[in-house]
Scaffold this motif. Structure first.
Motif, PDB file in Angstrom:
ATOM      1  N   PRO A  32      -0.908   1.876  -2.065  1.00  0.00           N
ATOM      2  CA  PRO A  32      -2.364   1.716  -2.056  1.00  0.00           C
ATOM      3  C   PRO A  32      -2.812   0.340  -1.576  1.00  0.00           C
ATOM      4  O   PRO A  32      -2.170  -0.673  -1.846  1.00  0.00           O
ATOM      5  N   GLY A  33      -3.909   0.307  -0.856  1.00  0.00           N
ATOM      6  CA  GLY A  33      -4.593  -0.930  -0.484  1.00  0.00           C
ATOM      7  C   GLY A  33      -3.726  -2.029   0.090  1.00  0.00           C
ATOM      8  O   GLY A  33      -3.036  -1.856   1.096  1.00  0.00           O
ATOM      9  N   ASP A  34      -3.761  -3.188  -0.577  1.00  0.00           N
ATOM     10  CA  ASP A  34      -3.038  -4.368  -0.111  1.00  0.00           C
ATOM     11  C   ASP A  34      -1.522  -4.171  -0.112  1.00  0.00           C
ATOM     12  O   ASP A  34      -0.811  -4.867   0.614  1.00  0.00           O
ATOM     13  N   ASP A  35      -1.034  -3.257  -0.912  1.00  0.00           N
ATOM     14  CA  ASP A  35       0.406  -3.023  -0.937  1.00  0.00           C
ATOM     15  C   ASP A  35       0.921  -2.576   0.432  1.00  0.00           C
ATOM     16  O   ASP A  35       1.974  -3.023   0.875  1.00  0.00           O
ATOM     17  N   LEU A  36       0.175  -1.711   1.097  1.00  0.00           N
ATOM     18  CA  LEU A  36       0.601  -1.214   2.410  1.00  0.00           C
ATOM     19  C   LEU A  36       0.557  -2.296   3.473  1.00  0.00           C
ATOM     20  O   LEU A  36       1.473  -2.425   4.278  1.00  0.00           O
ATOM     21  N   THR A  37      -0.493  -3.087   3.472  1.00  0.00           N
ATOM     22  CA  THR A  37      -0.676  -4.057   4.549  1.00  0.00           C
ATOM     23  C   THR A  37      -0.016  -5.410   4.301  1.00  0.00           C
ATOM     24  O   THR A  37       0.251  -6.134   5.256  1.00  0.00           O
ATOM     25  N   GLN A  38       0.238  -5.749   3.042  1.00  0.00           N
ATOM     26  CA  GLN A  38       0.767  -7.077   2.770  1.00  0.00           C
ATOM     27  C   GLN A  38       2.013  -7.071   1.883  1.00  0.00           C
ATOM     28  O   GLN A  38       3.053  -7.591   2.267  1.00  0.00           O
ATOM     29  N   ASN A  39       1.922  -6.506   0.700  1.00  0.00           N
ATOM     30  CA  ASN A  39       3.009  -6.633  -0.263  1.00  0.00           C
ATOM     31  C   ASN A  39       4.291  -5.928   0.166  1.00  0.00           C
ATOM     32  O   ASN A  39       5.379  -6.491   0.061  1.00  0.00           O
ATOM     33  N   PHE A  40       4.171  -4.698   0.628  1.00  0.00           N
ATOM     34  CA  PHE A  40       5.358  -3.953   1.066  1.00  0.00           C
ATOM     35  C   PHE A  40       6.062  -4.647   2.234  1.00  0.00           C
ATOM     36  O   PHE A  40       7.279  -4.879   2.168  1.00  0.00           O
ATOM     37  N   PRO A  41       5.358  -5.014   3.315  1.00  0.00           N
ATOM     38  CA  PRO A  41       6.058  -5.688   4.421  1.00  0.00           C
ATOM     39  C   PRO A  41       6.701  -7.019   3.999  1.00  0.00           C
ATOM     40  O   PRO A  41       7.797  -7.347   4.468  1.00  0.00           O
ATOM     41  N   LEU A  42       6.037  -7.773   3.127  1.00  0.00           N
ATOM     42  CA  LEU A  42       6.622  -9.042   2.682  1.00  0.00           C
ATOM     43  C   LEU A  42       7.876  -8.815   1.836  1.00  0.00           C
ATOM     44  O   LEU A  42       8.849  -9.563   1.946  1.00  0.00           O
TER      45      LEU A  42
END
Length: 176
Positions: free
Chosen positions: A55-65
């Protein structure tokens, strides 16, 4: 004159009925099973069906990092630096990457989506089980303890912040 005595119930009348020892543990076993099975159903089943929870920021930031941190850990490097953002940025110091979070190590040894899903399952199970055992240590019964644990893990702050995994991961370990 004779003083009136009140017929107040004695200590035995106020006690809850004794539950046999064989049934006392059954409620705890069922509660633990529910608190482990529910995160598996909520996060594991959709991932197995090809729809992992990002969800949300997890897809765009947390998961890739976290994937980047896992790749660096897997190659034997300390994940200090993210060369792909701006002119480079600290990776170990960023809580979104979770480079120092122990479960981020999973990104180094299993596929990224499986690591993410396992992180979600363990985080929500730890939150529920942690609060359940905390409430049991306060001598609450199995039912109020499991209801409190479910409320903590699947309502309120944990579910409201599901898009910010670093925050949720930190919250989940507080009851333990």
């Amino acid at each position: 004159m004779k003083a009136e005595t009140s017929a107040a119930p004695g200590p035995r009348a106020l006690r809850a009925p004794e539950v046999p020892a064989s049934r006392r543990g059954l409620g705890d076993v069922i509660a633990v099973a529910v608190l482990v099975a529910l995160p598996v159903l909520v996060f594991g089943v959709p991932a197995l069906l090809g729809h992992p929870v990002y969800p949300g920021d997890d897809l765009t930031q947390n998961f890739p990092l976290r994937v980047l941190a896992g790749q660096q850990i897997g190659s034997g490097q300390l994940p200090l630096y993210d060369p792909y953002i701006w002119s480079g940025a600290p990776l170990l110091a960023g809580w979104n990457a979770g480079a120092a979070y122990p479960l981020t190590f999973l990104f180094a040894i299993v596929p990224a989506t499986a690591a993410w899903t396992l992180n979600l399952i363990v985080t929500w199970a730890a939150a529920g089980l942690g609060l359940f055992f905390f409430l049991r240590a306060l001598r609450l019964g199995s039912l109020p303890s499991v209801l409190g644990a479910l409320s903590f893990a699947f309502a309120g702050a944990m579910s409201a912040q599901v898009g910010h995994f670093g925050l949720v991961a930190g919250m989940s370990w507080v009851p333990l």
